[in-house]
Design a protein around this motif. Structure first.
Motif, PDB file in Angstrom:
ATOM      1  N   TYR A   1      -1.244   0.111 -17.742  1.00 23.34           N
ATOM      2  CA  TYR A   1      -0.619   1.074 -18.644  1.00 23.34           C
ATOM      3  C   TYR A   1       0.744   1.507 -18.103  1.00 23.34           C
ATOM      4  CZ  TYR A   1      -5.193   1.427 -20.859  1.00 23.34           C
ATOM      5  OH  TYR A   1      -6.364   1.145 -21.514  1.00 23.34           O
ATOM      6  N   ARG A   2       1.744   1.447 -18.936  1.00 24.97           N
ATOM      7  CA  ARG A   2       3.076   1.873 -18.530  1.00 24.97           C
ATOM      8  C   ARG A   2       3.190   3.398 -18.586  1.00 24.97           C
ATOM      9  NH1 ARG A   2       7.265  -2.359 -21.546  1.00 24.97           N
ATOM     10  NH2 ARG A   2       6.455  -4.283 -20.566  1.00 24.97           N
ATOM     11  N   LYS A   3       3.999   3.921 -17.679  1.00 29.49           N
ATOM     12  CA  LYS A   3       4.300   5.361 -17.629  1.00 29.49           C
ATOM     13  C   LYS A   3       3.035   6.206 -17.614  1.00 29.49           C
ATOM     14  CE  LYS A   3       8.729   4.833 -20.014  1.00 29.49           C
ATOM     15  NZ  LYS A   3       9.581   5.272 -21.173  1.00 29.49           N
ATOM     16  N   ARG A   4       1.998   5.704 -16.978  1.00 29.47           N
ATOM     17  CA  ARG A   4       0.764   6.472 -16.870  1.00 29.47           C
ATOM     18  C   ARG A   4       0.900   7.536 -15.777  1.00 29.47           C
ATOM     19  NH1 ARG A   4      -3.315   3.619 -12.976  1.00 29.47           N
ATOM     20  NH2 ARG A   4      -1.887   2.493 -11.606  1.00 29.47           N
ATOM     21  N   SER A   5       0.207   8.629 -15.961  1.00 26.15           N
ATOM     22  CA  SER A   5       0.128   9.661 -14.934  1.00 26.15           C
ATOM     23  C   SER A   5      -1.029   9.311 -14.012  1.00 26.15           C
ATOM     24  CB  SER A   5      -0.112  11.032 -15.581  1.00 26.15           C
ATOM     25  OG  SER A   5      -0.280  12.015 -14.600  1.00 26.15           O
ATOM     26  N   VAL A   6      -0.765   9.263 -12.713  1.00 28.71           N
ATOM     27  CA  VAL A   6      -1.786   8.799 -11.775  1.00 28.71           C
ATOM     28  C   VAL A   6      -2.115   9.871 -10.745  1.00 28.71           C
ATOM     29  CG1 VAL A   6      -1.185   6.371 -12.033  1.00 28.71           C
ATOM     30  CG2 VAL A   6      -0.066   7.732 -10.253  1.00 28.71           C
ATOM     31  N   THR A   7      -3.328   9.762 -10.200  1.00 25.98           N
ATOM     32  CA  THR A   7      -3.785  10.617  -9.111  1.00 25.98           C
ATOM     33  C   THR A   7      -3.871   9.771  -7.856  1.00 25.98           C
ATOM     34  OG1 THR A   7      -5.019  12.037 -10.623  1.00 25.98           O
ATOM     35  CG2 THR A   7      -5.661  12.084  -8.305  1.00 25.98           C
ATOM     36  N   ARG A   8      -3.126  10.127  -6.838  1.00 25.85           N
ATOM     37  CA  ARG A   8      -3.018   9.328  -5.622  1.00 25.85           C
ATOM     38  C   ARG A   8      -3.961   9.810  -4.532  1.00 25.85           C
ATOM     39  NH1 ARG A   8       2.034   9.691  -7.919  1.00 25.85           N
ATOM     40  NH2 ARG A   8       3.212   7.723  -8.091  1.00 25.85           N
ATOM     41  N   ILE A   9      -4.195   8.934  -3.573  1.00 26.85           N
ATOM     42  CA  ILE A   9      -4.854   9.321  -2.331  1.00 26.85           C
ATOM     43  C   ILE A   9      -3.942   8.917  -1.176  1.00 26.85           C
ATOM     44  CG2 ILE A   9      -7.171   9.123  -3.311  1.00 26.85           C
ATOM     45  CD1 ILE A   9      -7.491   6.452  -1.823  1.00 26.85           C
ATOM     46  N   ASP A  10      -4.148   9.541  -0.025  1.00 30.65           N
ATOM     47  CA  ASP A  10      -3.307   9.262   1.140  1.00 30.65           C
ATOM     48  C   ASP A  10      -3.912   8.218   2.068  1.00 30.65           C
ATOM     49  OD1 ASP A  10      -1.213  11.269   0.596  1.00 30.65           O
ATOM     50  OD2 ASP A  10      -2.874  12.668   0.828  1.00 30.65           O
ATOM     51  N   GLY A  11      -5.099   7.787   1.774  1.00 35.40           N
ATOM     52  CA  GLY A  11      -5.781   6.781   2.591  1.00 35.40           C
ATOM     53  C   GLY A  11      -7.282   6.928   2.431  1.00 35.40           C
ATOM     54  N   TYR A  12      -8.021   6.381   3.358  1.00 39.18           N
ATOM     55  CA  TYR A  12      -9.479   6.516   3.344  1.00 39.18           C
ATOM     56  C   TYR A  12     -10.014   6.185   4.713  1.00 39.18           C
ATOM     57  CZ  TYR A  12      -9.579   1.408   2.902  1.00 39.18           C
ATOM     58  OH  TYR A  12      -9.403   0.062   3.096  1.00 39.18           O
ATOM     59  N   GLN A  13     -11.270   6.532   4.946  1.00 38.93           N
ATOM     60  CA  GLN A  13     -11.876   6.332   6.261  1.00 38.93           C
ATOM     61  C   GLN A  13     -13.338   5.944   6.126  1.00 38.93           C
ATOM     62  OE1 GLN A  13     -12.381   9.817   8.668  1.00 38.93           O
ATOM     63  NE2 GLN A  13     -12.546   8.677  10.578  1.00 38.93           N
ATOM     64  N   ILE A  14     -13.752   5.004   6.951  1.00 43.53           N
ATOM     65  CA  ILE A  14     -15.165   4.701   7.139  1.00 43.53           C
ATOM     66  C   ILE A  14     -15.628   5.562   8.312  1.00 43.53           C
ATOM     67  CG2 ILE A  14     -16.895   2.895   7.433  1.00 43.53           C
ATOM     68  CD1 ILE A  14     -14.985   2.484   5.052  1.00 43.53           C
ATOM     69  N   LEU A  15     -16.649   6.385   8.121  1.00 47.25           N
ATOM     70  CA  LEU A  15     -17.035   7.365   9.130  1.00 47.25           C
ATOM     71  C   LEU A  15     -17.970   6.776  10.183  1.00 47.25           C
ATOM     72  CD1 LEU A  15     -17.711  10.452   6.832  1.00 47.25           C
ATOM     73  CD2 LEU A  15     -15.560   9.720   7.869  1.00 47.25           C
ATOM     74  N   PRO A  16     -17.963   7.355  11.379  1.00 46.71           N
ATOM     75  CA  PRO A  16     -18.919   6.937  12.410  1.00 46.71           C
ATOM     76  C   PRO A  16     -20.354   7.155  11.943  1.00 46.71           C
ATOM     77  CG  PRO A  16     -17.178   8.300  13.356  1.00 46.71           C
ATOM     78  CD  PRO A  16     -17.031   8.387  11.857  1.00 46.71           C
ATOM     79  N   ARG A  17     -21.261   6.375  12.515  1.00 51.20           N
ATOM     80  CA  ARG A  17     -22.680   6.475  12.136  1.00 51.20           C
ATOM     81  C   ARG A  17     -23.338   7.631  12.890  1.00 51.20           C
ATOM     82  NH1 ARG A  17     -24.102  -0.057  12.168  1.00 51.20           N
ATOM     83  NH2 ARG A  17     -22.802  -0.546  10.329  1.00 51.20           N
TER      84      ARG A  17
ATOM     85  N   GLY B   1     -30.976   4.743   5.602  1.00 47.99           N
ATOM     86  CA  GLY B   1     -29.680   4.174   5.972  1.00 47.99           C
ATOM     87  C   GLY B   1     -28.485   5.024   5.593  1.00 47.99           C
ATOM     88  N   ILE B   2     -28.689   6.320   5.347  1.00 48.34           N
ATOM     89  CA  ILE B   2     -27.641   7.192   4.808  1.00 48.34           C
ATOM     90  C   ILE B   2     -26.409   7.281   5.709  1.00 48.34           C
ATOM     91  CG2 ILE B   2     -28.573   9.304   5.853  1.00 48.34           C
ATOM     92  CD1 ILE B   2     -27.088   8.986   2.295  1.00 48.34           C
ATOM     93  N   ALA B   3     -26.563   7.063   7.019  1.00 49.55           N
ATOM     94  CA  ALA B   3     -25.431   7.201   7.943  1.00 49.55           C
ATOM     95  C   ALA B   3     -24.719   5.889   8.237  1.00 49.55           C
ATOM     96  CB  ALA B   3     -25.910   7.824   9.264  1.00 49.55           C
ATOM     97  N   MET B   4     -25.180   4.791   7.675  1.00 52.95           N
ATOM     98  CA  MET B   4     -24.654   3.478   8.054  1.00 52.95           C
ATOM     99  C   MET B   4     -23.209   3.262   7.594  1.00 52.95           C
ATOM    100  SD  MET B   4     -27.061   2.069   9.775  1.00 52.95           S
ATOM    101  CE  MET B   4     -26.769   0.292   9.769  1.00 52.95           C
ATOM    102  N   TYR B   5     -22.903   3.619   6.351  1.00 53.16           N
ATOM    103  CA  TYR B   5     -21.563   3.377   5.809  1.00 53.16           C
ATOM    104  C   TYR B   5     -21.097   4.554   4.961  1.00 53.16           C
ATOM    105  CZ  TYR B   5     -21.950  -1.454   7.345  1.00 53.16           C
ATOM    106  OH  TYR B   5     -22.088  -2.594   8.110  1.00 53.16           O
ATOM    107  N   ALA B   6     -20.964   5.712   5.593  1.00 48.07           N
ATOM    108  CA  ALA B   6     -20.359   6.856   4.905  1.00 48.07           C
ATOM    109  C   ALA B   6     -18.850   6.658   4.892  1.00 48.07           C
ATOM    110  CB  ALA B   6     -20.721   8.155   5.610  1.00 48.07           C
ATOM    111  N   ALA B   7     -18.218   7.042   3.797  1.00 47.87           N
ATOM    112  CA  ALA B   7     -16.772   6.821   3.663  1.00 47.87           C
ATOM    113  C   ALA B   7     -16.173   7.898   2.777  1.00 47.87           C
ATOM    114  CB  ALA B   7     -16.500   5.443   3.064  1.00 47.87           C
ATOM    115  N   THR B   8     -14.888   8.117   2.936  1.00 49.81           N
ATOM    116  CA  THR B   8     -14.203   9.104   2.109  1.00 49.81           C
ATOM    117  C   THR B   8     -12.737   8.751   1.946  1.00 49.81           C
ATOM    118  OG1 THR B   8     -13.631  11.452   1.869  1.00 49.81           O
ATOM    119  CG2 THR B   8     -13.715  10.583   4.112  1.00 49.81           C
TER     120      THR B   8
END
Length: 359
Positions: free
Chosen positions: A225-241, A335-342
């Protein structure tokens, strides 16, 4: 001809594939064939179920009885406070449930270079005894993925929406369909990982609104889509287990996505799930949810629930605890702690980020 939910199963199933004696042997001894048929009829009515033929109805009744047996066994072996029983998935076999609502592959290490990650740095252990971002108004409504295996995309989008609420004080309703269509690995409704979605949003410069790019629940070409309004992120992280570290991130930064084994969720109704590892293999991860809070589970009036996570699911508000479930915390349950990410979103230049209220 469609068979309506009001169909009299008691009479239709008379003399069918299973006898009352067999049915009673499989389940609690005080349930008769008539009672189970009535339960199935109530289930059909409650969840608006219809089937193509008498044969299909009888087959689904057989599956329903088997799932009642499974629920009975789960309840007998539950270590926490969870309740199991009839859910919207009670007419599906275990394989059908996995193939329709789970991811198609086991989790693997994130297929991205370290340079693509934005690390949160050292995070001190949380001193919070509990945290519930729903009480801060930071969490958007529970959504329903339908029969597209897109839990990973819903969790990623809900994570980004919550972080914008917490750190920028801006409400966002973002497009899950854009992540499904435009992620680099093109798995879409076959399943994926939240970091697939985060990487797509980060590299494309942002995510469109849900209104501009609505959810259709199937794979389709990526829309530009042209001239769309977007919501950005600054990065992401895979958290320790490390569940203590994950709790610190939840309390200080906001909700995080987490992969888990979803097998026991088919029969889950409410309460805190705590299963023996053999019942919920922590090495087989086929679903993704959003951790929105936690509690230490301190004693209240002589009772103790134990520590737990509060997790938002993507199966609608009529599943679980209004679309949420609780899972024992501290033992890598399912397995809830195996691949937490944000994802990561910077703080507003003018306002402090929200604080997480106690449960």
């Amino acid at each position: 001809m469609m068979w309506a939910a009001a169909l009299s199963l008691c009479s239709m199933l008379s003399g069918a594939w299973i006898s009352a004696t067999q049915a009673q042997a499989a389940l609690a001894p005080d349930l008769s064939m008539t009672q189970m048929a009535q339960m199935f009829q109530d289930f059909m009515r409650q969840f608006n179920k219809t089937y193509q033929s008498q044969e299909e109805t009888k087959h689904r009744f057989k599956v329903f009885i088997h799932n009642l047996e499974v629920s009975h066994a789960l309840q007998a072996s539950e270590l926490g406070t969870a309740q199991y029983g009839v859910t919207r998935f009670s007419d599906l076999t275990e394989d059908e449930f996995a193939e329709t609502y789970g991811m198609s592959r086991r989790s693997t290490a994130p297929p991205v270079k370290r340079a693509d990650w934005h690390f949160l740095g050292e995070v001190p252990p949380s001193r919070s005894q509990s945290c519930d971002w729903r009480k801060a108004g930071a969490i958007t409504e529970v959504k329903d993925q339908g029969k597209c295996r897109s839990c990973w995309a819903f969790a990623a989008v809900s994570n980004i929406e919550a972080l914008w609420n917490i750190h920028q004080h801006v409400h966002r309703n973002l497009s899950v369909q854009e992540i499904i269509d435009c992620s680099y690995n093109k798995t879409g409704c076959q399943g994926g990982h939240t970091w697939d979605g985060f990487l797509s949003v980060f590299k494309s410069g942002g995510l469109s609104s849900r209104t501009l790019y609505p959810y259709v629940g199937k794979n389709q070409p990526c829309q530009k889509y042209r001239k769309r309004s977007v919501t950005r992120i600054d990065g992401y992280q895979i958290l320790p287990r490390d569940e203590r570290y994950i709790a610190s991130i939840v309390a200080s930064q906001g909700p995080v996505t987490a992969q888990l084994n979803m097998k026991i969720l088919q029969s889950y109704q409410n309460g805190i799930i705590q299963r023996p590892a053999k019942d919920c293999n922590p090495n087989y991860l086929d679903h993704v949810g959003l951790i929105v809070g936690f509690n230490e589970g301190k004693s209240r009036r002589g009772s103790r629930t134990g520590p737990y996570w509060v997790i938002q699911n993507s199966w609608g508000e009529h599943w679980g605890e209004k679309g949420y479930f609780r899972l024992h915390r501290g033992t890598n349950a399912c397995g809830i702690a195996m691949y937490a990410a944000t994802a990561t979103v910077k703080d507003s230049a003018t306002k402090k980020p929200m604080s997480c209220p106690a449960i």
